[in-house]
Enzyme design. Structure first.
Site, PDB file in Angstrom:
ATOM      1  N   GLU A 271      -2.170   3.280   7.392  1.00  0.00           N
ATOM      2  CA  GLU A 271      -2.413   2.262   6.368  1.00  0.00           C
ATOM      3  C   GLU A 271      -1.150   1.409   6.302  1.00  0.00           C
ATOM      4  OE1 GLU A 271      -5.190   1.739   5.087  1.00  0.00           O
ATOM      5  OE2 GLU A 271      -6.316   3.611   5.270  1.00  0.00           O
ATOM      6  N   CYS A 305      -0.024  -3.171  -1.140  1.00  0.00           N
ATOM      7  CA  CYS A 305      -0.460  -3.519   0.209  1.00  0.00           C
ATOM      8  C   CYS A 305      -1.626  -4.494   0.155  1.00  0.00           C
ATOM      9  CB  CYS A 305      -0.820  -2.268   1.007  1.00  0.00           C
ATOM     10  SG  CYS A 305      -1.980  -1.187   0.172  1.00  0.00           S
TER      11      CYS A 305
END
Length: 519
Positions: A271, A305
């Site tokens: 990720e 993110c």
């Protein structure tokens, strides 16, 4: 033009953080030896002060921890999955009971405002609830066989110890996305938290140990925390006894982890970076769009993110929306994340601030107009880094726009139509999250189609941030391709076996192959 600071809206009274951290760690049951006798200094971004000194693991310590994790796995994999779910249920109960304290610790260690700190713990509780139900739904398939008298099926089995490497911006929630699923799947856990936020990891481990004690027969070493820097991460990543490494962080970090794990034929769940965009169409509800953009771009001081980093606005509504957005940027409340009314807390550290300023300098050199971006002075926090979020109007998607700067910078681009907007959105190396604001069904459906967004997350009339745990979370391209949390993300923590059972008295072979022998 730089936005003027509204000093009256900036909280200027910060209290000492170290004492509050000590009190919280004590209430959460963390052994003082873990954070008082170590060598690594932990600073709170709220004031910049040192609040703890944590003990660090060595590469040798990692090897011993992996050995314990393997032994724990061998015991845990034989426990029925619904029973494993009971441990996760108990962990969820511990998190509920200590939500306020753990959420407060997230605020002090990561700099999130109070509601976001509490929200992160709620996310942990939610994934525990999800995993408890999942523990009774680890389904395989029954598959039609071409051979008479045969049954074909797939079964899923625990894979082994799972290494979890987390980033500072979600210091506990990302662990839980992985841990809750891995535990019900029958795996053991090895957690390397960010060296910037180890205290919340120690607190979560203490709560896990309480849950394990209530569970009664959880094997020793089922969950372990390994505090340290690159040496610890490398040792964990290189150990062939850890079949799965889930790593959250920068694309640079992911390239290193992915390559090292691949060399030993391990499995990576990556990720990584996100350079997320939102498209605003002529039919959009601009009031709704403004609220969605503001939270996605400024929330968590731009350190998610999934933070909104590029705003692609149709020329028909640009002159109406962007001035309103600039006004919001100039008046948003910045200061102590513990204070009521604060919407934006500090950046994590000096390095983040310098990265932000370097990106703004590059944007100015490319001809951009920058609103905001300056450092905000807050009394009692001279060593902390508070900034005004930056709204950057720029004519084209130059190189600095294609790079993810982990700070509250929103680049704004003007476009003529949806095709151009989608091409701009997809024209970056990252592919995590995306969104479109429109009331036109055709535009929405095109955006979500194969010719639309190329990201792992594509939203309509909400920003790119704020994902729920029920859906699989992750992205494409340089985001790494990993998936965590909901949907069928659990399969990454298990190994699949295809089984064929012959219940007949003959032995027909597949594809019509004939192979007869006499014996």
């Amino acid at each position: 033009m730089t936005a003027k600071i509204n000093a009256a809206r900036i909280n200027a009274a910060l209290g000492p953080v170290a004492g509050e951290v000590t009190e919280l760690l004590g209430s959460l049951g963390v052994d003082p030896a873990l954070w008082q006798d170590g060598g690594r200094a932990v600073r709170s971004p709220v004031t910049g002060e040192v609040v703890a000194h944590v003990a660090e693991a060595s590469a040798a310590d990692v090897g011993a921890a992996v050995e314990r994790s393997v032994a724990a796995f061998h015991a845990w994999r034989t426990v029925p999955a619904p029973r494993r779910g009971e441990l996760v249920r108990l962990l969820g109960e511990e998190l509920r009971a200590h939500k306020a304290a753990l959420g407060r610790l997230v605020t002090l260690e990561a700099g999130k405002i109070v509601s976001e700190g509490l929200g992160e713990v709620q996310e942990m509780i939610d994934i525990c609830d999800f995993a408890v139900g999942l523990s009774r739904q680890l389904y395989g398939l029954t598959i039609a066989s071409e051979r008479p008298g045969h049954r074909m099926m797939e079964t899923w089995h625990p894979v082994g110890p799972v290494g979890i490497i987390t980033a500072f911006n979600f210091p506990v929630a990302v662990w839980s996305w992985n841990a809750a699923l891995a535990l019900v799947c029958g795996d053991s856990l090895l957690w390397k938290p960010s060296e910037k936020t180890p205290l919340t990891a120690l607190a979560v481990q203490a709560l896990f140990e309480r849950a394990a004690a209530a569970f009664g027969d959880a094997p020793e070493g089922l969950s372990q925390v390994l505090v340290g820097g690159g040496e610890v991460g490398a040792a964990l990543t290189d150990d062939a006894r850890v079949p799965v490494i889930s790593a959250t962080g920068s694309t640079r970090m992911g390239r290193i982890v992915g390559e090292r794990v691949a060399k030993r034929f391990g499995r990576s769940i990556l990720e990584l970076g996100g350079n997320n965009a939102a498209i605003v169409c002529p039919s959009a509800d601009l009031d709704l769009s403004l609220r969605g953009i503001a939270f996605a771009a400024m929330g968590t001081a731009g350190q998610r993110c999934t933070s909104l980093r590029r705003l692609i606005v149709n020329e028909g509504v640009y002159d109406e929306l962007v001035p309103r957005l600039a006004k919001a940027y100039g008046s948003v409340t910045i200061g102590d994340p513990r204070a009521a009314g604060t919407l934006i807390g500090p950046l994590i550290d000096k390095q983040a601030y310098e990265g932000m300023q370097a990106a703004l300098d590059k944007a100015r050199a490319a001809g951009a107009t920058v609103h905001g971006g300056e450092r905000v002075a807050v009394a009692g926090a001279e060593e902390a880094y508070y900034v005004r979020p930056a709204l950057v109007e720029i004519e084209s998607q130059v190189e600095v726009v294609k790079h993810e700067t982990f700070a509250p910078i929103l680049y704004v681009l003007r476009v003529g139509g949806l095709t151009e907007a989608i091409a701009l959105q997809n024209g970056v190396p990252q592919g995590l999250s995306s969104s479109i604001f429109t009331n036109d069904m055709r535009e929405a459906e095109t955006f979500m189609s194969a010719e639309g967004s190329d990201c792992g997350i594509a939203n309509v009339n909400i920003g790119p941030s704020g994902a729920e745990i029920g859906g699989a979370f992750g992205g494409e391209k340089e985001t790494g391709g990993g998936r965590e949390a909901g949907s069928d993300a659990w399969k990454a923590y298990m190994r699949r076996a295809t089984n064929t059972i012959n219940y007949s008295r003959t032995l027909p072979l597949a594809q019509g192959v004939s192979f007869d022998v006499e014996g």
